[in-house]
Write a protein that holds these residues in place. Structure first.
Motif, PDB file in Angstrom:
ATOM      1  N   PHE A 226    -114.020 -85.717  43.111  1.00 24.44           N
ATOM      2  CA  PHE A 226    -115.252 -85.145  43.011  1.00 24.44           C
ATOM      3  C   PHE A 226    -115.584 -83.753  43.629  1.00 24.44           C
ATOM      4  CE2 PHE A 226    -115.316 -89.772  44.066  1.00 24.44           C
ATOM      5  CZ  PHE A 226    -116.038 -90.295  43.000  1.00 24.44           C
ATOM      6  N   GLY A 227    -114.536 -82.871  43.469  1.00 22.57           N
ATOM      7  CA  GLY A 227    -114.703 -81.523  43.881  1.00 22.57           C
ATOM      8  C   GLY A 227    -114.834 -81.435  45.635  1.00 22.57           C
ATOM      9  N   SER A 228    -114.295 -82.426  46.086  1.00 26.04           N
ATOM     10  CA  SER A 228    -114.679 -82.553  47.582  1.00 26.04           C
ATOM     11  C   SER A 228    -113.703 -81.687  48.516  1.00 26.04           C
ATOM     12  CB  SER A 228    -114.652 -83.956  48.331  1.00 26.04           C
ATOM     13  OG  SER A 228    -113.241 -84.381  47.997  1.00 26.04           O
ATOM     14  N   MET A 229    -113.836 -81.377  49.802  1.00 26.26           N
ATOM     15  CA  MET A 229    -112.831 -80.567  50.336  1.00 26.26           C
ATOM     16  C   MET A 229    -112.879 -81.062  51.835  1.00 26.26           C
ATOM     17  SD  MET A 229    -113.346 -76.389  51.091  1.00 26.26           S
ATOM     18  CE  MET A 229    -114.896 -76.426  50.870  1.00 26.26           C
ATOM     19  N   LYS A 230    -111.664 -81.189  52.194  1.00 23.23           N
ATOM     20  CA  LYS A 230    -111.480 -81.937  53.667  1.00 23.23           C
ATOM     21  C   LYS A 230    -111.923 -80.826  54.814  1.00 23.23           C
ATOM     22  CE  LYS A 230    -107.620 -84.868  52.926  1.00 23.23           C
ATOM     23  NZ  LYS A 230    -106.259 -85.212  53.441  1.00 23.23           N
ATOM     24  N   VAL A 231    -112.893 -81.133  55.817  1.00 21.60           N
ATOM     25  CA  VAL A 231    -113.228 -80.404  56.768  1.00 21.60           C
ATOM     26  C   VAL A 231    -112.874 -81.231  58.184  1.00 21.60           C
ATOM     27  CG1 VAL A 231    -114.739 -79.237  55.389  1.00 21.60           C
ATOM     28  CG2 VAL A 231    -115.454 -81.027  56.627  1.00 21.60           C
ATOM     29  N   THR A 232    -113.051 -80.558  59.199  1.00 21.51           N
ATOM     30  CA  THR A 232    -113.262 -80.885  60.439  1.00 21.51           C
ATOM     31  C   THR A 232    -114.548 -80.585  60.900  1.00 21.51           C
ATOM     32  OG1 THR A 232    -110.741 -80.996  61.132  1.00 21.51           O
ATOM     33  CG2 THR A 232    -112.511 -81.146  62.913  1.00 21.51           C
ATOM     34  N   ALA A 233    -115.540 -81.490  61.273  1.00 21.39           N
ATOM     35  CA  ALA A 233    -116.834 -81.199  61.599  1.00 21.39           C
ATOM     36  C   ALA A 233    -116.988 -81.585  63.093  1.00 21.39           C
ATOM     37  CB  ALA A 233    -117.874 -82.185  60.964  1.00 21.39           C
ATOM     38  N   ARG A 234    -117.980 -80.492  63.660  1.00 18.91           N
ATOM     39  CA  ARG A 234    -118.120 -80.967  65.131  1.00 18.91           C
ATOM     40  C   ARG A 234    -120.010 -80.662  65.311  1.00 18.91           C
ATOM     41  NH1 ARG A 234    -118.626 -77.111  69.494  1.00 18.91           N
ATOM     42  NH2 ARG A 234    -117.957 -75.545  68.019  1.00 18.91           N
TER      43      ARG A 234
END
Length: 104
Positions: free
Chosen positions: A52-60
């Motif tokens: 889906f064109g997603s991108m892994k991130v770490t969110a805070r």
């Protein structure tokens, strides 16, 4: 190299009659959304794109840090899903303004 993007936006709920369970998101748009799009483009050139064109991130958000993915939307920018555990820990409800830090 890790890139950090800061953004503030409202928490909103998505649901449909066919799928009554609600999902909650913060839309990452404006300059932050453009930065995500630029990073995603560079990553696609380097390796195989994710689903889906997603991108892994770490969110805070507040004191809560979690691994997730952001998803592009041609109409809205990028969508950051916010899990129930994070909403509960941070006392967030639909319509609340959410400050988020994303590490890419």
């Amino acid at each position: 190299m890790t890139e950090t993007i800061a953004h503030t936006g409202p928490l909103w709920r998505w649901t449909t009659p066919a799928a009554p369970a609600a999902w909650f998101f913060v839309t990452i748009d404006g300059a932050a959304g453009e930065a995500l799009s630029g990073t995603a483009l560079m990553r696609r050139m380097e390796k195989t794109p994710r689903g889906f064109g997603s991108m892994k991130v770490t969110a805070r958000i507040g004191e809560s840090t979690f691994a997730t993915s952001v998803f592009p939307s041609k109409d809205l920018g990028w969508l950051l899903p916010v899990k129930a555990a994070v909403r509960k820990a941070e006392g967030l409800g639909e319509g609340d303004m959410v400050e988020v830090m994303l590490e890419l």
